[in-house]
Design a protein around this motif. Structure first.
Motif, PDB file in Angstrom:
ATOM      1  N   THR A   9       0.826  -1.215   0.000  1.00  0.00           N
ATOM      2  CA  THR A   9       0.000   0.000   0.000  1.00  0.00           C
ATOM      3  C   THR A   9       0.862   1.268   0.000  1.00  0.00           C
ATOM      4  OG1 THR A   9      -0.145  -0.188   2.408  1.00  0.00           O
ATOM      5  CG2 THR A   9      -1.980  -1.076   1.123  1.00  0.00           C
ATOM      6  N   GLU A  13       0.621   4.304  -2.702  1.00  0.00           N
ATOM      7  CA  GLU A  13       0.523   5.715  -2.323  1.00  0.00           C
ATOM      8  C   GLU A  13       1.634   6.524  -2.987  1.00  0.00           C
ATOM      9  OE1 GLU A  13      -0.615   9.253  -0.757  1.00  0.00           O
ATOM     10  OE2 GLU A  13      -1.722   7.357  -0.842  1.00  0.00           O
ATOM     11  N   ARG A  16       0.695   6.982  -6.613  1.00  0.00           N
ATOM     12  CA  ARG A  16      -0.330   8.014  -6.742  1.00  0.00           C
ATOM     13  C   ARG A  16       0.268   9.404  -6.629  1.00  0.00           C
ATOM     14  NH1 ARG A  16      -4.072  11.100  -3.844  1.00  0.00           N
ATOM     15  NH2 ARG A  16      -2.933  10.737  -1.926  1.00  0.00           N
ATOM     16  N   ARG A  17       1.192   9.579  -5.701  1.00  0.00           N
ATOM     17  CA  ARG A  17       1.835  10.888  -5.513  1.00  0.00           C
ATOM     18  C   ARG A  17       2.652  11.282  -6.751  1.00  0.00           C
ATOM     19  NH1 ARG A  17       6.306  13.340  -2.545  1.00  0.00           N
ATOM     20  NH2 ARG A  17       7.371  11.345  -2.319  1.00  0.00           N
TER      21      ARG A  17
END
Length: 259
Positions: A9, A13, A16-17
């Protein structure tokens, strides 16, 4: 002391950033490019427009919104090209956790060479392939039909070729990564050279207009890039480490992502 592995996860993340940063960069590039979208469109389609004029034709649009959305698409394409270094930098920072500390120091060469390779491929397509491709395609007819490309179809064709040539020129960079993590070696590439040549011609047939000359213009550089990739794999490929007694030892564990 080796770092602990991060949960999946955390990597999601991080992805995504990085994607958000790339999106913002392209959006800024889009805003700049939109002011010059008409001029950029003319430059991208210079050879197509001149060839159409030789046949007494011009570009057309059918849908009332086609011209507007074509300007939007041109601006997005140009914006993406403007911020290529940022996109490659974000990619490097995402994969950095899987690299060794000495490899992380190569971020600047990676960004510079990745950008140059992509732009070289796009420029090769623009200056070398486009003139021949448009003359062949617009000179070819069946059933007495006349070529009357629309704005959107012309942009889709040009965009596809620019991105295709840009991506294939990244072959040495991709080889660098695969060689560093031990997926391929220069011996593997050399052993499978004949298969790659076949794949190069198949890829050229799929990505370029259906004429032999244009396909050769893509297959030729692909084969040259393959030979460069063999050299890259030989020089930068993962090598077994030995201690002072000549015994095999493990390389250091990859570190964790930079912020």
């Amino acid at each position: 002391m080796p770092d602990q592995k991060l949960p999946f996860t955390v990597h999601l993340e991080e992805l995504r950033r990085r994607l958000i940063i790339c999106f913002i960069a392209v959006a800024i590039g889009f805003l700049i490019a939109y002011a010059f979208s008409d001029r950029i469109f003319d430059i991208l389609h210079k050879d197509l427009i001149s060839t159409l004029r030789e046949h007494g034709e011009t570009l057309q649009y059918i849908n009332p919104t086609e011209a507007f959305f074509t300007s939007i698409k041109v601006s997005i394409l140009a914006g993406g090209f403007f911020v290529l270094p940022i996109i490659f930098y974000q990619f490097w920072m995402f994969v950095a956790p899987g690299l060794y500390s000495k490899e992380k120091k190569m971020v600047i060469p990676f960004v510079i060479f990745s950008t140059l390779c992509f732009l070289s491929g796009a420029l090769f397509g623009y200056f070398v392939v486009f003139p021949f491709a448009f003359k062949f395609l617009l000179g070819y007819s069946i059933g007495g039909a006349t070529a009357r490309p629309t704005l959107s179809s012309a942009l889709a064709f040009v965009s596809k070729l620019l991105l295709a040539f840009g991506l294939i020129f990244e072959l040495p960079i991709i080889t660098f990564f695969f060689a560093r993590i031990g997926l391929i070696t220069h011996k593997t590439l050399t052993k499978n050279r004949r298969y790659f040549i076949v794949v190069a011609f198949i890829a050229a047939a799929a990505l370029t207009p259906p004429d032999v000359f244009t396909q050769l213009l893509m297959a030729g550089p692909l084969i040259i890039l393959f030979e460069i990739s063999v050299i890259v794999a030989r020089v930068f490929g993962k090598k077994p480490l030995t201690d002072s007694q000549g015994d095999m030892v493990d390389e250091e564990e990859p570190g964790h992502p930079a912020g």
